[in-house]
Design an enzyme around this catalytic site. Structure first.
Site, PDB file in Angstrom:
ATOM      1  N   GLY A 275      10.430  -9.147 -29.571  1.00 21.49           N
ATOM      2  CA  GLY A 275       9.050  -9.432 -29.949  1.00 21.49           C
ATOM      3  C   GLY A 275       8.180  -9.741 -28.754  1.00 21.49           C
ATOM      4  CB  SER A 276       4.583  -9.863 -28.474  1.00 21.26           C
ATOM      5  OG  SER A 276       4.233 -10.709 -29.552  1.00 21.26           O
ATOM      6  CB  CYS A 277       6.256 -14.720 -29.173  1.00 21.92           C
ATOM      7  SG  CYS A 277       4.772 -14.075 -29.928  1.00 21.92           S
ATOM      8  CG  PHE A 278      11.302 -16.015 -29.634  1.00 20.06           C
ATOM      9  CD1 PHE A 278      10.157 -16.700 -29.998  1.00 20.06           C
ATOM     10  CD2 PHE A 278      12.423 -16.132 -30.446  1.00 20.06           C
ATOM     11  CE1 PHE A 278      10.110 -17.466 -31.157  1.00 20.06           C
ATOM     12  CE2 PHE A 278      12.398 -16.906 -31.600  1.00 20.06           C
ATOM     13  CZ  PHE A 278      11.236 -17.563 -31.963  1.00 20.06           C
ATOM     14  CG  ASP A 281       5.854 -17.427 -25.439  1.00 22.62           C
ATOM     15  OD1 ASP A 281       5.107 -16.698 -24.760  1.00 22.62           O
ATOM     16  OD2 ASP A 281       5.593 -17.765 -26.608  1.00 22.62           O
TER      17      ASP A 281
END
Ligand code: UGA
Length: 445
Positions: A275-278, A281
């Site tokens: 995904g674009s987050c985990f 980040d």
């Protein structure tokens, strides 16, 4: 309240539309004129469950509009939410867009002399709002904080469930550097009745990262245990986790009833998080820590395990099927998780590339993400045959890999899989619930 939202991407658009649905007047700003036009016509440029309906509703109510002119959006606003992208560059956060939009807001404040609270919603590493954002605005406006307001209001939106998460949040974090911004945030979220956390902006920023980093840590931790279980042999890690999940600290018993908290879904073995987050980040936080001289051993471990996890699929298949050369493989699921067409950092990118590199003949399917996948995988995906009707091809398939937990693949348990190998990389099925030649998974030998 009248507010502007800078950035009509995934976070900005969902936030803007939901805030308008609760009665505020929202002017969204985006640099992409095609997107602006599309949105004003009621067509979202991103896939998100429930968004088209809500967008139509708030447009019709006259409470939501999109423009490419930041100045006009700020004109009647008390508050501007920054929701521009924060991509990753060499593992560190790239604040280019944050800087740019902060400077433009600063220009506006300088020109008009109006008080405006600037609230960052984009995910930014701790300290960004009260250093980078503050400085850019001060420099461009010629005014010092608190002549303008500063706040940080992180989002906790899961792709595919973003509207639901925005409308029914677990908590809302009001990061603020001045009392006026706190007041405005209280007013903005007055329609929401949930836990509200009032902190300074850098604490708000770290709450967001800590939340994602700990969820990602759970996934890597369980994947490491799964790999160990497989190496030991004679263990199915699902049995192990079932035993672990029953600990009352994971599944509390209230009034004789055992709860099954959502957190448990992050304690299921698989082929890794995406995904674009985990991934972005965790990397950004790791890099920020290392820049401060810390070893960040834990987050490095989380990333290491995750980087290697999709490779487990082909490694196990190679071993169990006596090589992959000319084997007919069907990969089911290309999005990084169900409910989205997002393929960023999807484990399927690596799985498909590995299968092709091993000489397999690869067919692939996803209900909505195939086009994005084909674009994202580029030349590493040359030779993949993308299917609309995967069931029609099943009889010719030797190996089926379930790589995303799309519910529609549940039908496999009703299909004839005689002689076929199924690799259930997401544990969609129990090991005995498929009538197949061989059932393989992560954490099972
Ligand atoms: C994640 C967080 O869950 C959101 O709270 C946060 O706001 C968002 O990042 C963000 O920073 O913007 P998202 O990336 O959409 O949201 O997806 P999740 O549903 O949490 O999935 C992330 C990864 O965890 C995926 O690879 C998925 O396969 C895995 N996952 C997800 C599980 O292992 N189990 C689950 O039940 C759900």
């Amino acid at each position: 309240m009248r507010l502007a939202v800078a950035g009509a991407g995934y976070v900005g658009l969902v936030s803007g539309v939901c805030l308008a649905a609760k009665g505020h007047h929202v002017a969204c700003v985006d640099v992409n004129s095609t997107v602006v036009q599309q949105l004003n016509n009621g067509t979202p440029h991103i896939y998100e469950c429930g968004l088209p309906e809500l967008l139509t509703e708030v447009l019709a109510a006259g409470r939501f509009s999109v423009t490419s002119d930041l100045g006009s959006a700020l004109e009647n606003s008390d508050l501007v939410v920054i929701a521009v992208g924060t991509p990753s560059k060499d593992g560190a956060i790239d604040l280019r867009f944050i800087r740019k939009v902060s400077g433009s807001i600063g220009d506006y404040i300088g020109k008009t002399g109006r008080f405006l609270s600037v609230v960052v919603k984009s995910t930014v590493v701790p300290g960004t709002t009260d250093t980078v954002v503050r400085q850019e605005i001060e420099q461009a406006s010629g005014h010092r904080h608190p002549a303008f307001g500063l706040g940080m209001n992180p989002e906790f939106l899961r792709e595919g469930e973003a509207i639901e998460d925005f409308m029914n949040p677990d908590r809302i974090v009001f990061g603020h550097e001045d009392p006026r911004t706190l007041e405005l945030l209280e007013e903005l979220y007055a329609p929401w009745d949930c836990a509200k956390v009032r902190v300074n902006t850098r604490t708000a920023e770290l709450i967001k990262y800590a939340n994602n980093a700990l969820l990602a840590t759970q996934i890597s931790a369980v994947n490491e245990i799964a790999n160990l279980a497989a190496a030991l042999g004679g263990i199915d890690v699902m049995d192990v986790m079932q035993g672990v999940h029953l600990d009352k600290r994971w599944t509390p018993v209230i009034g004789g009833q055992r709860l099954t908290p959502g957190i448990l879904a992050y304690l299921v073995p698989g082929c890794g998080f995406g995904g674009s987050c985990f991934p972005k980040d965790v990397e950004a936080l790791r890099t920020q820590g290392e820049d401060r001289g810390l070893d960040m051993r834990m987050l490095n471990g989380v990333l290491d395990v995750n980087r290697n996890q999709p490779g487990q699929v082909t490694a196990i298949l190679e071993r169990e099927c006596g090589g992959l050369k000319d084997k007919r493989c069907l990969v089911l699921g290309l999005a990084f998780k169900p409910g989205t067409d997002d393929v960023r950092e999807s484990a399927s990118l690596k799985i498909v590339a590995d299968l092709l590199a091993g000489g397999a003949l690869v067919q692939a399917h996803d209900p909505i993400a195939a086009e994005n996948f084909e674009r994202a995988i580029g030349a590493s995906g040359d030779g993949v045959d993308y299917l609309d009707d995967w069931q029609a091809e099943l009889s010719e398939t030797e190996i089926v890999v379930v790589a995303t937990r799309w519910p529609e693949y549940g039908v496999l348990s009703d299909l004839n899989l005689a002689g076929k190998t199924v690799f259930d990389a997401r544990r969609l099925f129990g090991r005995d619930s498929l009538d197949c030649g061989k059932y393989l998974s992560i954490g099972l030998t």
